[in-house]
Design a protein around this motif. Structure first.
Motif: not given
Length: 420
Positions: A109-119, A131-143
């Motif tokens: 659960k703890m690591y799922a929360a960590k993963r969720g921060q990057f979605y 939907d496209e307004k909340r899409k991650l840009n290329a730099r964010q996807l790479d990070e």
């Protein structure tokens, strides 16, 4: 892997509900204490994350008569230090399997929360935005990929150090077969099974730490440490198992035996034949297990040992049976045998597929090696080989099996001739 993780979380949450049931049933009484394997887990100091204890709110209770009981106050067990939390659970007699369920659920659960921060990209949700307004840009996807990879790499080590378990193997119990180990070890009494599995986890963990630190560059000191670990594992097994049990254990659980079960597909060895080949392979692998990759002398000695083994095996099996053994060493035949088995085709079909492939590829190589043949004529001949090969396979497999074969292990047929 991401889908597996999400499903695993659901399963682990169910497990924690079951754990709660144990507490309220009074399973933490002294007479219910399970045998602990904590002493088998190495004493290391990894970077263990700090957990957030569940906040306990005191309910408003009207005055009443208070009876003194031996019930457990959960607040006395909770701790932000995972090691202390586990020690507290063991201290009140919590079964090891229940401790594992509790800690696994908490960690996941703890690591799922960590993963969720990057979605997500942090934008406030607005129902009118598309939907496209909340899409991650290329730099964010790479990070995100970098961060997720870091998290995924961290989880196995944490679970290994806290609980002495293998992360992938534990997940497989929920996705593959939870009873696989029980079936493999059903020749042993349950008490010995538990000790054996605890021993395996301990020494696997020690090996993993050395290999992770080495990062592909095993030093002489690392090799010596690995040899000591293997020797200690052997000594541990000898204390638990009799000689006959030890031999049976290796046949059922060792990497050498697993490798043979994959490499002898289509050979169908008898029990005696399997044991015979296993003993030969095990002797070679134990001798050269820690040979350096660039040690040419060791490689030469290993090749000589393997040649000697093949000669002895040929004498013992006899020429006809040894020929079947040699055929099973060919990955093309093994693939054909598996395909025939899966599609419930006659055993002879595997040999037919294998023969067709051998003939087609040999003819293709002959044409490509003919430098005097004009390019257009070579291309035409290659296409003819491919067409004839497809026709032969279709005749032997039938339309349904041929279609499946073409889309899986039979993709080699499309490579017989250029596409244009």
């Amino acid at each position: 892997m991401k889908a597996k993780l999400l499903i695993a979380l659901v399963l682990f949450n169910l497990a924690i509900l079951a754990a709660g049931f144990y507490f309220f049933r009074g399973f933490f009484l002294p007479e219910h204490r399970a045998t602990s394997t904590a002493e088998l887990v190495p004493n290391v100091e990894p970077q263990i994350p700090v957990r957030e204890p569940v906040e306990q709110k005191d309910p408003v209770i009207p005055p009443q008569i208070i009876y003194v009981t031996n019930r457990i106050n959960w607040g006395e067990i909770e701790s932000s230090d995972y090691r202390q939390y586990i020690a507290n659970l063991r201290g009140v007699g919590c079964p090891e399997s229940t401790i594992k369920d509790i800690i696994l659920t908490d960690i996941m659960k703890m690591y799922a929360a960590k993963r969720g921060q990057f979605y997500h990209n942090g934008r406030e949700f607005k129902y009118w935005e598309t939907d496209e307004k909340r899409k991650l840009n290329a730099r964010q996807l790479d990070e995100r990929e970098k961060q997720l990879a870091s998290i995924d790499k961290e989880i196995p080590g944490v679970l290994r150090d806290l609980l002495g378990i293998n992360y992938e193997r534990e997940l497989n119990k929920y996705f593959v077969d939870a009873n696989e180990e029980d079936r493999r070890l059903n020749f042993l009494p349950e008490e010995k099974r538990s000790l054996i599995l605890a021993l395996r986890e301990k020494y696997e963990g020690e090996k993993e730490r050395i290999l992770e630190t080495a990062n592909g560059k095993i030093s002489p000191a690392d090799r010596e440490a690995l040899q000591k670990i293997e020797a200690a594992r052997g000594e541990g097994l000898a204390k638990i198992l009799s000689d006959s049990e030890r031999a049976e254990f290796e046949l059922r659980m060792s990497p050498t035996a697993d490798k043979l079960r994959a490499e002898l597909i289509g050979f169908n060895p008898s029990e005696a034949e399997f044991r015979q080949i296993f003993e030969m392979e095990k002797a070679i692998e134990s001798t050269f297990a820690l040979a350096k990759p660039d040690d040419q002398i060791a490689h030469g000695e290993k090749a000589a040992a393997q040649k000697k083994m093949q000669d002895e095996l040929k004498q013992q099996l006899g020429a006809p049976r040894y020929s079947e053994y040699e055929r099973a060493q060919n990955s093309d035949f093994r693939e054909a045998r598996i395909f025939a088995e899966v599609h419930e085709l006659p055993v002879a079909t595997a040999q037919t597929i294998f023969d067709i492939k051998q003939i087609a590829e040999a003819e293709r190589e002959r044409l490509l090696a003919n430098a005097t043949l004009p390019a257009a004529q070579r291309l035409e001949a290659l296409r003819a080989i491919q067409a004839e090969t497809e026709k032969s396979l279709l005749a032997n497999l039938g339309l349904k099996a041929f279609t499946s074969y073409s889309q899986s292990t039979g993709k080699w047929v499309q490579q017989l001739s250029p596409s244009n």
